[in-house]
Design an enzyme around this catalytic site. Structure first.
Site, PDB file in Angstrom:
ATOM      1  N   TRP A 143      -8.248  17.493   2.397  1.00  0.00           N
ATOM      2  CA  TRP A 143      -7.144  16.823   1.709  1.00  0.00           C
ATOM      3  C   TRP A 143      -7.268  17.296   0.258  1.00  0.00           C
ATOM      4  O   TRP A 143      -8.230  16.960  -0.431  1.00  0.00           O
ATOM      5  CB  TRP A 143      -7.283  15.304   1.810  1.00  0.00           C
ATOM      6  CG  TRP A 143      -6.108  14.572   1.239  1.00  0.00           C
ATOM      7  CD1 TRP A 143      -4.955  14.279   1.884  1.00  0.00           C
ATOM      8  CD2 TRP A 143      -5.976  14.060  -0.088  1.00  0.00           C
ATOM      9  NE1 TRP A 143      -4.100  13.605   1.031  1.00  0.00           N
ATOM     10  CE2 TRP A 143      -4.700  13.461  -0.182  1.00  0.00           C
ATOM     11  CE3 TRP A 143      -6.807  14.043  -1.206  1.00  0.00           C
ATOM     12  CZ2 TRP A 143      -4.236  12.851  -1.346  1.00  0.00           C
ATOM     13  CZ3 TRP A 143      -6.342  13.436  -2.377  1.00  0.00           C
ATOM     14  CH2 TRP A 143      -5.070  12.851  -2.430  1.00  0.00           C
ATOM     15  N   CYS A 185     -10.871  14.163   3.248  1.00  0.00           N
ATOM     16  CA  CYS A 185     -11.599  15.340   3.678  1.00  0.00           C
ATOM     17  C   CYS A 185     -12.597  14.919   4.741  1.00  0.00           C
ATOM     18  O   CYS A 185     -13.262  13.898   4.626  1.00  0.00           O
ATOM     19  CB  CYS A 185     -12.363  16.055   2.567  1.00  0.00           C
ATOM     20  SG  CYS A 185     -11.333  16.724   1.286  1.00  0.00           S
ATOM     21  N   GLU A 199       5.935   5.684   4.219  1.00  0.00           N
ATOM     22  CA  GLU A 199       4.827   6.622   4.407  1.00  0.00           C
ATOM     23  C   GLU A 199       4.984   7.509   5.638  1.00  0.00           C
ATOM     24  O   GLU A 199       4.481   8.630   5.639  1.00  0.00           O
ATOM     25  CB  GLU A 199       3.466   5.913   4.392  1.00  0.00           C
ATOM     26  CG  GLU A 199       3.192   4.986   5.521  1.00  0.00           C
ATOM     27  CD  GLU A 199       1.866   4.242   5.380  1.00  0.00           C
ATOM     28  OE1 GLU A 199       0.936   4.769   4.756  1.00  0.00           O
ATOM     29  OE2 GLU A 199       1.761   3.134   5.927  1.00  0.00           O
ATOM     30  N   ARG A 244      -8.478  12.495   8.220  1.00  0.00           N
ATOM     31  CA  ARG A 244      -9.004  12.437   6.852  1.00  0.00           C
ATOM     32  C   ARG A 244      -8.437  13.537   5.958  1.00  0.00           C
ATOM     33  O   ARG A 244      -8.791  13.630   4.777  1.00  0.00           O
ATOM     34  CB  ARG A 244     -10.519  12.543   6.881  1.00  0.00           C
ATOM     35  CG  ARG A 244     -11.172  11.375   7.563  1.00  0.00           C
ATOM     36  CD  ARG A 244     -12.665  11.488   7.478  1.00  0.00           C
ATOM     37  NE  ARG A 244     -13.138  11.212   6.147  1.00  0.00           N
ATOM     38  CZ  ARG A 244     -13.768  10.106   5.796  1.00  0.00           C
ATOM     39  NH1 ARG A 244     -14.000   9.181   6.670  1.00  0.00           N
ATOM     40  NH2 ARG A 244     -14.182   9.919   4.562  1.00  0.00           N
ATOM     41  N   LYS A 262      -6.268   9.235   5.863  1.00  0.00           N
ATOM     42  CA  LYS A 262      -6.887   7.934   6.078  1.00  0.00           C
ATOM     43  C   LYS A 262      -8.153   7.891   5.243  1.00  0.00           C
ATOM     44  O   LYS A 262      -8.849   8.886   5.129  1.00  0.00           O
ATOM     45  CB  LYS A 262      -7.233   7.798   7.570  1.00  0.00           C
ATOM     46  CG  LYS A 262      -7.474   6.381   7.977  1.00  0.00           C
ATOM     47  CD  LYS A 262      -6.698   6.009   9.205  1.00  0.00           C
ATOM     48  CE  LYS A 262      -6.796   4.545   9.514  1.00  0.00           C
ATOM     49  NZ  LYS A 262      -5.578   3.824   9.160  1.00  0.00           N
ATOM     50  N   LYS A 275       5.338   0.918   5.369  1.00  0.00           N
ATOM     51  CA  LYS A 275       5.254   1.618   6.661  1.00  0.00           C
ATOM     52  C   LYS A 275       6.380   2.636   6.766  1.00  0.00           C
ATOM     53  O   LYS A 275       6.176   3.763   7.181  1.00  0.00           O
ATOM     54  CB  LYS A 275       5.368   0.652   7.850  1.00  0.00           C
ATOM     55  CG  LYS A 275       4.175  -0.156   8.235  1.00  0.00           C
ATOM     56  CD  LYS A 275       2.975   0.591   8.732  1.00  0.00           C
ATOM     57  CE  LYS A 275       2.099   1.085   7.636  1.00  0.00           C
ATOM     58  NZ  LYS A 275       1.067   0.267   7.127  1.00  0.00           N
ATOM     59  N   ASN A 278     -16.685  16.836  -0.013  1.00  0.00           N
ATOM     60  CA  ASN A 278     -15.664  15.798  -0.142  1.00  0.00           C
ATOM     61  C   ASN A 278     -15.969  15.064  -1.439  1.00  0.00           C
ATOM     62  O   ASN A 278     -17.106  14.684  -1.682  1.00  0.00           O
ATOM     63  CB  ASN A 278     -15.763  14.851   1.076  1.00  0.00           C
ATOM     64  CG  ASN A 278     -14.801  13.700   0.997  1.00  0.00           C
ATOM     65  OD1 ASN A 278     -13.848  13.729   0.217  1.00  0.00           O
ATOM     66  ND2 ASN A 278     -15.038  12.691   1.803  1.00  0.00           N
ATOM     67  N   GLY A 279     -14.965  14.863  -2.284  1.00  0.00           N
ATOM     68  CA  GLY A 279     -15.207  14.182  -3.561  1.00  0.00           C
ATOM     69  C   GLY A 279     -14.655  15.015  -4.700  1.00  0.00           C
ATOM     70  O   GLY A 279     -13.930  15.990  -4.478  1.00  0.00           O
ATOM     71  N   HIS A 316      17.967 -10.443  -9.264  1.00  0.00           N
ATOM     72  CA  HIS A 316      17.498 -10.049 -10.600  1.00  0.00           C
ATOM     73  C   HIS A 316      17.467  -8.535 -10.766  1.00  0.00           C
ATOM     74  O   HIS A 316      16.780  -8.035 -11.658  1.00  0.00           O
ATOM     75  CB  HIS A 316      16.116 -10.658 -10.857  1.00  0.00           C
ATOM     76  CG  HIS A 316      16.118 -12.149 -10.810  1.00  0.00           C
ATOM     77  ND1 HIS A 316      16.590 -12.926 -11.839  1.00  0.00           N
ATOM     78  CD2 HIS A 316      15.759 -13.000  -9.816  1.00  0.00           C
ATOM     79  CE1 HIS A 316      16.497 -14.199 -11.496  1.00  0.00           C
ATOM     80  NE2 HIS A 316      16.003 -14.282 -10.278  1.00  0.00           N
ATOM     81  N   GLU A 373       4.924  -4.723   3.242  1.00  0.00           N
ATOM     82  CA  GLU A 373       4.267  -3.905   4.264  1.00  0.00           C
ATOM     83  C   GLU A 373       5.294  -3.123   5.089  1.00  0.00           C
ATOM     84  O   GLU A 373       5.086  -1.948   5.411  1.00  0.00           O
ATOM     85  CB  GLU A 373       3.396  -4.813   5.157  1.00  0.00           C
ATOM     86  CG  GLU A 373       2.709  -4.129   6.318  1.00  0.00           C
ATOM     87  CD  GLU A 373       1.761  -2.996   5.954  1.00  0.00           C
ATOM     88  OE1 GLU A 373       1.494  -2.779   4.763  1.00  0.00           O
ATOM     89  OE2 GLU A 373       1.316  -2.287   6.872  1.00  0.00           O
TER      90      GLU A 373
HETATM   91  C1  F6R Z   1      -1.111   2.336   4.683  1.00  0.00           C
HETATM   92  C2  F6R Z   1      -2.536   2.557   4.579  1.00  0.00           C
HETATM   93  C3  F6R Z   1      -3.167   2.522   3.243  1.00  0.00           C
HETATM   94  C4  F6R Z   1      -4.507   1.778   3.318  1.00  0.00           C
HETATM   95  C5  F6R Z   1      -5.222   1.860   1.964  1.00  0.00           C
HETATM   96  C6  F6R Z   1      -6.511   1.072   1.973  1.00  0.00           C
HETATM   97  O1  F6R Z   1      -0.669   2.378   5.988  1.00  0.00           O
HETATM   98  O2  F6R Z   1      -3.205   2.769   5.563  1.00  0.00           O
HETATM   99  O3  F6R Z   1      -2.324   1.951   2.303  1.00  0.00           O
HETATM  100  O4  F6R Z   1      -4.263   0.453   3.659  1.00  0.00           O
HETATM  101  O5  F6R Z   1      -5.496   3.191   1.671  1.00  0.00           O
HETATM  102  O6  F6R Z   1      -7.385   1.536   2.945  1.00  0.00           O
HETATM  103  P1  F6R Z   1      -8.587   0.675   3.430  1.00  0.00           P
HETATM  104  O7  F6R Z   1      -8.065  -0.537   4.093  1.00  0.00           O
HETATM  105  O8  F6R Z   1      -9.339   1.567   4.363  1.00  0.00           O
HETATM  106  O9  F6R Z   1      -9.389   0.321   2.209  1.00  0.00           O
END
Ligand code: F6R
Length: 609
Positions: free
Chosen positions: A73, A2, A490, A27, A604, A487, A99-100, A506, A483
């Site tokens: 969000w 948010c 997501e 956000r 994010k 990627k 937010n929260g 396995h 990773e």
């Molecule tokens: C994936 C991604 C998330 C963040 C995770 C941690 O592409 O961006 O998995 O890595 O939410 O976020 P931070 O690094 O901001 O603590």
């Protein structure tokens, strides 16, 4: 999660708020809304992106120089117009954005219903609006005091902003667990849940801490604790500028950020590597070096992509410096009552520096009296401020929701920490010099990898309709496999799994048929021949093997596609190997018509649990 924005000054608030929301959209993008004080109070809110709101609002009715905005969000209540913020009290006199999560919202709501309040939305935030209304009605207290009293009844987390038609010169903000920053301008003040909406207006900022409330008027601001104690707050200078948060002709922030990696790593390394002195200098850890060197165990906590970087860190620090390392999901660490002893050191990694679970891991380490260091990108973020010491990534703002350049910078910082800890202990001066020279070459080698973009686009075209992917790697590249899979899933919504290559036999091998692309990270390192055997096994079952490799010939015989990356030291291969995986995910997602910068359901900076 948010985004919150606020403005009080002498300019029309609405466009400042809408621009701010656009910058904050990473956000959350379930809905957007604004409230403007304009004699009365006007609220406009709408499900969907900020653009939808911006295109439909009647600006003529939103004339006013005080207002708040929100991009959501969803936590409590579906994404729709009614649940969108701002929320108002029943007379529509004041508006709140939040937010929260208000954890005791059900109990508060029931109490308010018995007092005759009715609720329009399913959100926890509306409860706050009615609670403040109830307190004010019964006590006739000024609005800021009613807010303060309401917050003492709330269990949970909040970053909130509020305006009232009765107080056309006051913007109220309060924080517990969700970040808020005041931007200090000339006769105007801004509010943001992060710096992005402030940067184009001012570089002077005040960070609110948990348990603090700000009353911002046209003439200044006052910060108090929730217990009503006035506080002196330092004004900080923002590091980032507007340039860095623009797309600069790129279609997506994610692509721009992938392409920026040579420069972001150069910035991350700048001033930290001295070839002349054959040394690494990490200013932020200078006073903590002895503690780290004496550590019996280092525990690294993080979430998501940062957790993958932490796993690379485990291989780096154990491999190079021979200090035992454990890697924990911050969300598990915080709740499983971890045993920490004297001699333990906790490192937390977070791009945003605001991730709720990672912050809770910091608190747990502190509670148990263990030193805790941070590896963060956002300067002045909560984790950066609450850890005992740390290292910034200096990767520049990361706007794309899928993390790319932050991952490589995290791995770079961990590499530098590992080398620093290894110097003179496990590595001779000559070995150290060889390794340091290899580190310095990394940005140019990434430039070479980025030249493969067209080739990787071709690969993406072939595999864009796959429904599943496997990613396999060993050693330093096992976390890169994780990773790569993250990627892809997501941003393209293709199901993908990462595994240590040897684990394939396995279980996951059962999935392999001609419809299953398997991406191998096959570097010419200590595990190469084993990975080659795994590729043989996939080929034997008609799976499509794709290899990212720094080697040639025999692998080409077995794989449908081979992406060749430059050679480097084994411990540095994750920094090169991850790039083709980022590009492949990006192109597949674009070809599937996905919104790569704002993937569904994601946001994010995960500031709620
Ligand atoms: C994936 C991604 C998330 C963040 C995770 C941690 O592409 O961006 O998995 O890595 O939410 O976020 P931070 O690094 O901001 O603590």
């Amino acid at each position: 999660m948010c985004g919150i924005v606020g403005y009080i000054g002498d300019k029309p608030a609405v466009d400042i708020l809408i621009d701010g929301l656009q910058r904050l959209e990473y956000r959350g993008y379930d809905s957007a809304g604004v409230a403007i004080v304009n004699g009365g109070l006007s609220v406009e809110k709408k499900q969907g992106k900020v653009k939808g709101l911006s295109d439909t609002i009647n600006r003529a009715e939103l004339q006013g120089t005080l207002g708040i905005g929100h991009t959501r969000w969803a936590t409590h209540g579906r994404p729709n117009d009614v649940n969108a913020h701002p929320h108002t009290n029943s007379t529509g006199k004041f508006a709140i954005v939040h937010n929260g999560i208000i954890e005791n919202f059900t109990a508060l709501k029931e109490k308010l219903i018995t007092k005759g309040y009715s609720f329009e939305s399913e959100t926890d935030t509306e409860v706050l609006a009615h609670l403040i209304d109830d307190i004010q009605k019964n006590t006739m207290l000024p609005i800021e005091e009613a807010v303060r009293q309401a917050l003492t009844q709330v269990v949970g987390t909040y970053g909130l902003a509020m305006v009232s038609a009765d107080d056309p010169d006051t913007l109220i903000a309060a924080r517990k667990g969700s970040p808020l920053i005041i931007g200090v301008g000339e006769n105007e003040y801004f509010l943001g849940s992060d710096a992005a909406p402030l940067i184009e207006h001012t570089r002077q900022v005040v960070y609110l801490n948990d348990g603090e409330m700000a009353v911002i008027t046209r003439g200044g601001y006052q910060v108090k604790s929730i217990d009503n104690v006035p506080l002196e707050k330092e004004v900080h200078e923002l590091e980032w500028d507007l340039e860095q948060i623009e797309k600069h002709g790129y279609e997506h922030f994610m692509f721009k950020e992938i392409m920026e990696q040579p420069e972001s790593l150069e910035n991350c390394m700048r001033g930290r590597i001295s070839i002349q002195d054959n040394d690494v200098h990490l200013g932020g850890l200078i006073d903590s070096l002895d503690t780290l060197l004496a550590a019996d165990r280092i525990i690294i906590c993080a979430c998501g992509t940062s957790w993958h970087a932490a796993l690379v860190g485990e291989y780096l620090i154990e491999g190079l410096a021979r200090i035992p390392v454990e890697v924990e999901y911050a969300s598990e660490f915080r709740y499983r009552n971890p045993i920490l002893r004297e001699g333990d050191v906790v490192i937390v990694i977070s791009q945003s520096g605001e991730t709720a679970d990672t912050l809770a891991a910091v608190h747990e380490a502190k509670r148990q009296g263990v030193p805790v260091y941070g590896v963060c990108n956002v300067v002045g973020s909560t984790i950066a401020r609450e850890t005992d010491a740390g290292v910034y990534l200096h990767a520049g703002p990361e706007i794309g929701v899928a993390s790319t350049k932050a991952f490589s910078a995290q791995v770079m910082v961990l590499t530098l920490i590992a080398l620093k800890l290894a110097k003179g202990r496990t590595l001779s001066e000559a070995e150290f010099a060889t390794y340091l020279n290899a580190v310095v070459e990394i940005p140019d080698k990434i430039r070479e990898v980025l030249l493969l973009d067209e080739e990787i686009q071709g690969l993406a075209r072939v595999y864009r309709y796959a429904s599943n992917f496997l990613y396999l790697g060993r050693g330093f590249n096992f976390p890169v496999a994780l990773e790569g899979a993250l990627k892809l899933k997501e941003i393209s919504y293709i199901h993908a799994e990462g595994y240590p290559a040897a684990e394939m036999k396995h279980g996951p091998i059962a999935l392999i048929d001609r419809f299953m692309p398997v991406v191998f990270l096959a570097m010419k390192d200590s595990t190469y021949s084993k990975v080659l055997a795994n590729i043989e096994e996939v080929a034997a079952r008609q799976g499509s093997a794709i290899a990212i490799t720094d080697n040639g010939m025999e692998i080409e015989r077995l794989c449908e596609y081979v992406i060749k990356i430059p050679r480097t030291e084994e411990f540095l291969t994750p920094l090169l190997a991850v790039v083709p995986l980022q590009l492949m995910s990006y192109h597949i997602a674009v070809m599937r018509g996905c919104n790569v910068d704002q993937p569904r359901n994601l946001a994010k900076s995960v500031t709620v649990e």
